[in-house]
Design a protein around this motif. Structure first.
Motif, short mmCIF file in Angstrom:
data_model
loop_
_atom_site.label_atom_id
_atom_site.label_comp_id
_atom_site.label_asym_id
_atom_site.label_seq_id
_atom_site.Cartn_x
_atom_site.Cartn_y
_atom_site.Cartn_z
N THR A 41 37.90 29.91 5.56
CA THR A 41 39.19 30.41 5.08
C THR A 41 39.95 31.11 6.19
N GLU A 42 39.24 31.91 6.97
CA GLU A 42 39.87 32.61 8.09
C GLU A 42 40.44 31.61 9.09
N ARG A 43 39.68 30.55 9.38
CA ARG A 43 40.16 29.54 10.33
C ARG A 43 41.40 28.84 9.78
N GLU A 58 32.66 23.98 12.24
CA GLU A 58 32.43 24.03 10.79
C GLU A 58 33.50 23.29 10.00
N MET A 59 34.70 23.10 10.59
CA MET A 59 35.77 22.44 9.85
C MET A 59 35.47 20.97 9.60
N GLY A 60 34.64 20.36 10.45
CA GLY A 60 34.26 18.97 10.22
C GLY A 60 33.46 18.80 8.95
N PHE A 61 32.80 19.89 8.52
CA PHE A 61 32.03 19.86 7.27
C PHE A 61 32.95 19.69 6.07
N LEU A 62 34.19 20.21 6.18
CA LEU A 62 35.13 20.19 5.07
C LEU A 62 36.18 19.09 5.19
N SER A 63 36.34 18.52 6.39
CA SER A 63 37.39 17.54 6.60
C SER A 63 37.07 16.22 5.91
N MET A 81 47.27 28.05 10.01
CA MET A 81 48.55 28.06 9.32
C MET A 81 49.54 29.00 10.01
N GLU A 82 49.06 30.19 10.40
CA GLU A 82 49.93 31.14 11.10
C GLU A 82 50.40 30.56 12.43
N ARG A 83 49.49 29.89 13.15
CA ARG A 83 49.87 29.29 14.42
C ARG A 83 50.91 28.19 14.21
N MET A 84 50.72 27.39 13.17
CA MET A 84 51.67 26.32 12.88
C MET A 84 53.03 26.89 12.48
N GLU A 85 53.05 27.95 11.67
CA GLU A 85 54.31 28.57 11.27
C GLU A 85 55.04 29.16 12.47
N SER A 86 54.29 29.75 13.40
CA SER A 86 54.92 30.31 14.61
C SER A 86 55.53 29.20 15.45
N GLU A 87 54.84 28.07 15.55
CA GLU A 87 55.36 26.95 16.34
C GLU A 87 56.61 26.37 15.67
N ILE A 88 56.60 26.26 14.35
CA ILE A 88 57.77 25.75 13.63
C ILE A 88 58.97 26.69 13.83
N ALA A 89 58.71 28.00 13.74
CA ALA A 89 59.80 28.97 13.94
C ALA A 89 60.35 28.88 15.36
N GLU A 123 24.46 34.82 0.39
CA GLU A 123 25.06 35.48 1.53
C GLU A 123 25.66 34.46 2.50
N PHE A 124 24.91 33.40 2.79
CA PHE A 124 25.44 32.38 3.69
C PHE A 124 26.62 31.65 3.07
N GLY A 125 26.54 31.39 1.75
CA GLY A 125 27.64 30.72 1.07
C GLY A 125 28.94 31.48 1.21
N PHE A 126 28.90 32.81 1.00
CA PHE A 126 30.11 33.62 1.11
C PHE A 126 30.55 33.76 2.56
N TYR A 127 29.59 33.84 3.49
CA TYR A 127 29.96 33.89 4.91
C TYR A 127 30.69 32.62 5.31
N PHE A 128 30.17 31.47 4.89
CA PHE A 128 30.78 30.20 5.26
C PHE A 128 32.17 30.07 4.66
N LEU A 129 32.34 30.51 3.41
CA LEU A 129 33.66 30.48 2.79
C LEU A 129 34.65 31.37 3.53
N ARG A 130 34.22 32.58 3.90
CA ARG A 130 35.10 33.48 4.63
C ARG A 130 35.45 32.91 6.00
#
Length: 220
Positions: free
Chosen positions: A187-189, A138-143, A194-202, A177-184
């Motif tokens: 956003t979760e991904r 799904e990220m390719g849709f937004l990239s 971001m959390e994975r990147m911050e852990s790697e930087i730390a 319903e699908f619009g909000f599911y897709f946004l969630r």
């Protein structure tokens, strides 16, 4: 000024107020009030063309207001509910994937997203294995330029469902319903990445601050 003229001036004031409205629901409410007042004035003055116009506009404004209120209610329900992917499956196409097959590679043009039914898949760059029942791609849709940001490899043969981005766009705008599911989902991904990147930087900073400790840990 007679009371009939006062009704006419009230209708004119409501019409001007409605034209100044910026949001659709207050605009429809003012429009309904304007239609009622103008219809009363036209009836008293026997202005049949004006009566005809307001008789048409009154139910039209009422119907549009009803539609907007229903849409808002749907959006409120959708924002608080969990959406099952089961209803989306009829819109998707099923295909079989063999072990070692690459469904898409990083940098490729993206035109669809997938739902894993069976088998095992891995996002190669992140080293993440995807279980059954996961949405991916799904990220390719937004990239930018709809390019893949990861490589998806099949580790064990299985089946996937796919849906094109054109269908996703249609469902996004037609179904709250699908619009909000897709946004969630997206956003979760993003937050997970971001959390994975911050852990790697730390981790890298910790190694830079304590190089001796890191070397001892490696040698051990």
């Amino acid at each position: 000024m007679t009371w009939v003229e006062a009704i006419g001036w009230l209708g004119a004031a409501l019409a001007i107020t409605g034209s100044a409205m910026r949001t659709i629901i207050p605009l429809r409410c003012i429009g309904i009030a304007t239609n009622v007042v103008s219809l009363s004035y036209a009836s008293l003055m026997h202005l049949y063309p004006s009566m005809t116009v307001n008789l048409i506009l009154l139910p039209l404004n009422g119907f549009r207001l009803y539609q907007m209120l229903r849409l808002i209610q749907k959006v409120k329900v959708a924002s608080k509910s969990d959406l099952s992917m089961d209803w989306l499956k009829p819109f998707m196409s099923q295909s079989s994937v063999k072990a070692g097959e690459i469904l898409f590679a990083k940098g490729d043009a993206a035109n669809c997203m997938y739902y894993t039914l069976s088998g095992r898949f891995r996002l190669r760059e992140l080293g993440i294995d995807l279980p059954q029942g996961r949405v991916v791609g799904e990220m390719g849709f937004l990239s930018p330029e709809n390019r893949r940001t990861q490589t998806l490899e099949c580790l064990e043969s299985g089946d996937v469902l796919s849906i094109t981005y054109d269908q996703v766009r249609q469902l996004y705008f037609q179904n709250p319903e699908f619009g909000f599911y897709f946004l969630r989902l997206t956003t979760e991904r993003l937050f997970t990445n971001m959390e994975r990147m911050e852990s790697e930087i730390a981790r890298l900073r910790s190694r830079a601050v304590n190089p001796a400790t890191s070397e001892e840990a490696i040698s051990a």
